[in-house]
Design an enzyme around this catalytic site. Structure first.
Site, PDB file in Angstrom:
ATOM      1  N   HIS A  19     -13.942  13.389 -10.414  1.00  0.00           N
ATOM      2  CA  HIS A  19     -14.343  14.689  -9.739  1.00  0.00           C
ATOM      3  C   HIS A  19     -14.185  15.674 -10.805  1.00  0.00           C
ATOM      4  CE1 HIS A  19     -13.017  12.862  -5.813  1.00  0.00           C
ATOM      5  NE2 HIS A  19     -14.880  12.752  -6.007  1.00  0.00           N
ATOM      6  N   HIS A  42     -23.127   7.240  -2.562  1.00  0.00           N
ATOM      7  CA  HIS A  42     -21.998   6.544  -1.998  1.00  0.00           C
ATOM      8  C   HIS A  42     -21.094   7.611  -1.638  1.00  0.00           C
ATOM      9  CE1 HIS A  42     -24.276   3.183  -4.185  1.00  0.00           C
ATOM     10  NE2 HIS A  42     -23.505   2.225  -3.326  1.00  0.00           N
ATOM     11  N   SER A 100     -16.549  13.713  -2.968  1.00  0.00           N
ATOM     12  CA  SER A 100     -17.434  14.104  -3.860  1.00  0.00           C
ATOM     13  C   SER A 100     -18.300  15.281  -2.959  1.00  0.00           C
ATOM     14  CB  SER A 100     -18.092  13.142  -4.496  1.00  0.00           C
ATOM     15  OG  SER A 100     -18.592  12.164  -3.520  1.00  0.00           O
ATOM     16  N   GLU A 118     -24.019   7.196   2.942  1.00  0.00           N
ATOM     17  CA  GLU A 118     -22.902   6.436   3.262  1.00  0.00           C
ATOM     18  C   GLU A 118     -23.034   5.375   4.400  1.00  0.00           C
ATOM     19  OE1 GLU A 118     -19.845   6.133   2.417  1.00  0.00           O
ATOM     20  OE2 GLU A 118     -19.514   4.600   3.863  1.00  0.00           O
ATOM     21  N   ASP A 143     -28.503   2.680   2.728  1.00  0.00           N
ATOM     22  CA  ASP A 143     -28.084   2.160   1.603  1.00  0.00           C
ATOM     23  C   ASP A 143     -28.655   3.048   0.347  1.00  0.00           C
ATOM     24  OD1 ASP A 143     -28.257   0.653  -0.880  1.00  0.00           O
ATOM     25  OD2 ASP A 143     -28.469  -1.228   0.020  1.00  0.00           O
ATOM     26  N   GLY A 144     -27.505   3.632  -0.292  1.00  0.00           N
ATOM     27  CA  GLY A 144     -27.770   4.527  -1.502  1.00  0.00           C
ATOM     28  C   GLY A 144     -28.505   4.048  -2.245  1.00  0.00           C
ATOM     29  N   ASP A 164     -21.389   6.086  -7.074  1.00  0.00           N
ATOM     30  CA  ASP A 164     -19.917   5.702  -7.195  1.00  0.00           C
ATOM     31  C   ASP A 164     -19.726   4.692  -6.138  1.00  0.00           C
ATOM     32  OD1 ASP A 164     -17.231   6.195  -7.096  1.00  0.00           O
ATOM     33  OD2 ASP A 164     -17.074   7.675  -5.628  1.00  0.00           O
TER      34      ASP A 164
HETATM   35  C1  LIG Z   1     -15.754   4.835  -3.901  1.00  0.00           C
HETATM   36  S1  LIG Z   1     -16.272   5.208  -2.304  1.00  0.00           S
HETATM   37  C2  LIG Z   1     -17.194   6.730  -2.479  1.00  0.00           C
HETATM   38  C3  LIG Z   1     -16.311   8.056  -2.746  1.00  0.00           C
HETATM   39  C4  LIG Z   1     -16.999   9.360  -2.815  1.00  0.00           C
HETATM   40  N1  LIG Z   1     -18.210   9.262  -3.978  1.00  0.00           N
HETATM   41  C5  LIG Z   1     -16.048  10.205  -3.455  1.00  0.00           C
HETATM   42  O1  LIG Z   1     -16.066  10.616  -4.744  1.00  0.00           O
HETATM   43  O2  LIG Z   1     -15.026  10.965  -2.730  1.00  0.00           O
HETATM   44  C6  LIG Z   1     -17.664   4.372  -2.029  1.00  0.00           C
HETATM   45  C7  LIG Z   1     -18.377   4.479  -0.629  1.00  0.00           C
HETATM   46  O3  LIG Z   1     -19.666   3.843  -0.654  1.00  0.00           O
HETATM   47  C8  LIG Z   1     -19.988   3.199   0.622  1.00  0.00           C
HETATM   48  N2  LIG Z   1     -20.838   2.217   0.309  1.00  0.00           N
HETATM   49  C9  LIG Z   1     -20.866   0.830   0.163  1.00  0.00           C
HETATM   50  N3  LIG Z   1     -21.949   0.356  -0.079  1.00  0.00           N
HETATM   51  C10 LIG Z   1     -23.017   1.310   0.048  1.00  0.00           C
HETATM   52  C11 LIG Z   1     -24.399   1.230   0.044  1.00  0.00           C
HETATM   53  N4  LIG Z   1     -24.948   0.277  -0.350  1.00  0.00           N
HETATM   54  N5  LIG Z   1     -24.956   2.456   0.083  1.00  0.00           N
HETATM   55  C12 LIG Z   1     -24.203   3.740   0.593  1.00  0.00           C
HETATM   56  N6  LIG Z   1     -22.727   3.419   0.737  1.00  0.00           N
HETATM   57  C13 LIG Z   1     -22.250   2.591   0.507  1.00  0.00           C
HETATM   58  C14 LIG Z   1     -18.565   2.649   1.210  1.00  0.00           C
HETATM   59  O4  LIG Z   1     -18.406   2.737   2.414  1.00  0.00           O
HETATM   60  C15 LIG Z   1     -17.472   3.749   0.533  1.00  0.00           C
HETATM   61  O5  LIG Z   1     -17.313   4.905   1.385  1.00  0.00           O
END
Ligand SMILES: C[S@@+](CC[C@H](N)C(=O)[O-])C[C@H]1O[C@@H](n2cnc3c(N)ncnc32)[C@H](O)[C@@H]1O
Length: 280
Positions: A19, A42, A100, A118, A143-144, A164
């Site tokens: 961050h 993500h 984020s 997400e 899916d991101g 992320d």
């Molecule tokens: C490390 S966390 C994200 C934290 C966030 N970026 C932050 O800095 O506050 C990863 C997130 O990705 C989500 N996730 C996992 N696979 C994903 C995908 N293919 N597409 C989107 N989200 C996904 C998970 O549920 C989780 O909430």
């Protein structure tokens, strides 16, 4: 199946590195009036209670933001980051941690756009109720990795991608490389921020080299190692931020904070940082 919940880890040393870097890049982009798009592939839940049972279970935030909260000697970029966390805690105590999307929401201007992806149903629901009706923000339960291609290039051709993932399975490492390779063919001048964990896995060790290979116009790689893996080789020793097409000032900004973060967040004598950069 998505087992990972960022609520367990919010505000830990890895979030600090991620961050601080994100805020430095957003402030750089804010230096020009022209709007930009931030794609957070993500996004997580957007914000986390540090008093809830998830955050309290391992108390990871205590070894991250918790070690910075009371300090009065914060280097500039860390001070701006801690100010962001304070904005999220209007009562004064450290009770909540911004994800984020929340940091982005603090810094984005009316001409900028935020695109959040997400997949976890609970975190998506929390995120959507927090930011889903905000102007210039879109929240998607898609899916991101897959969705990124539809978001770039942004109409203004100014853009930043934060990737992320949770790296729950080995596949995420390959998907990071694949989706960024594709993204760079569509939007070569975009800024791409990738967070990755320092864990005892071949895929994690190889990821930076694989990212270097797809970033011909320049990259920056920052690592912050704060602890030793346990005796079985498990545990998060630290993390890295790999930035493709970094703003020029970023290396200097991180160089000014990383030694201080080693001193304050380090949990053993071998704590260290590394910062490498290649310009086109
Ligand atoms: C490390 S966390 C994200 C934290 C966030 N970026 C932050 O800095 O506050 C990863 C997130 O990705 C989500 N996730 C996992 N696979 C994903 C995908 N293919 N597409 C989107 N989200 C996904 C998970 O549920 C989780 O909430």
């Amino acid at each position: 199946m998505l087992a990972y919940r960022h609520a367990f880890h919010a505000g830990n040393h890895a979030d600090v590195l991620k961050h601080v870097t994100l805020m430095c890049v957003l402030r750089y982009l804010n230096g020009k009036d022209k709007g930009y798009r931030l794609v957070d592939t993500h996004a997580g839940a957007g914000g986390y209670s540090l008093e809830g049972r998830y955050a309290q279970k391992k108390g990871e935030f205590e070894e991250g933001i918790g070690r910075l909260w009371e300090r009065d000697d914060l280097p500039h970029a860390v001070a701006e980051y801690v100010d962001g966390v304070r904005q999220f805690n209007p009562d004064g105590g450290l009770k909540q941690y911004p994800g984020s999307p929340a940091f982005a929401q603090m810094l984005l201007r009316p001409q900028d756009q935020l695109r959040l992806f997400e997949l976890h149903p609970t975190d998506h629901r929390i995120l959507a109720s927090y930011l889903g009706t905000t102007r210039n923000v879109e929240v998607h339960d898609r899916d991101g990795f897959e969705a990124l291609k539809g978001q770039i290039p942004p109409p203004t051709r100014r853009g930043l991608v934060l990737m992320d993932p949770s790296y729950e399975g080995h596949a995420d490492y390959g998907r990071v490389v694949q989706s960024l390779r594709d993204a760079l063919t569509r939007f070569a001048e975009g800024v791409y921020l990738v967070w990755y964990p320092q864990v005892s896995k071949l895929e994690a060790a190889q990821l930076p080299k694989r990212l270097e290979a797809i970033a011909p116009k320049g990259w920056l790689h920052a690592r912050l190692t704060v602890q030793q893996p346990d005796r079985l080789g498990f545990g998060l020793a630290g993390s890295g931020m790999f930035v493709i097409n970094p703003p020029h000032a970023l290396a200097g900004q991180l160089q000014a904070v990383l030694p201080w973060l080693v001193d304050v967040l380090g949990q053993y004598d071998g704590a260290h940082f590394a910062l490498d950069r290649v310009d086109a």
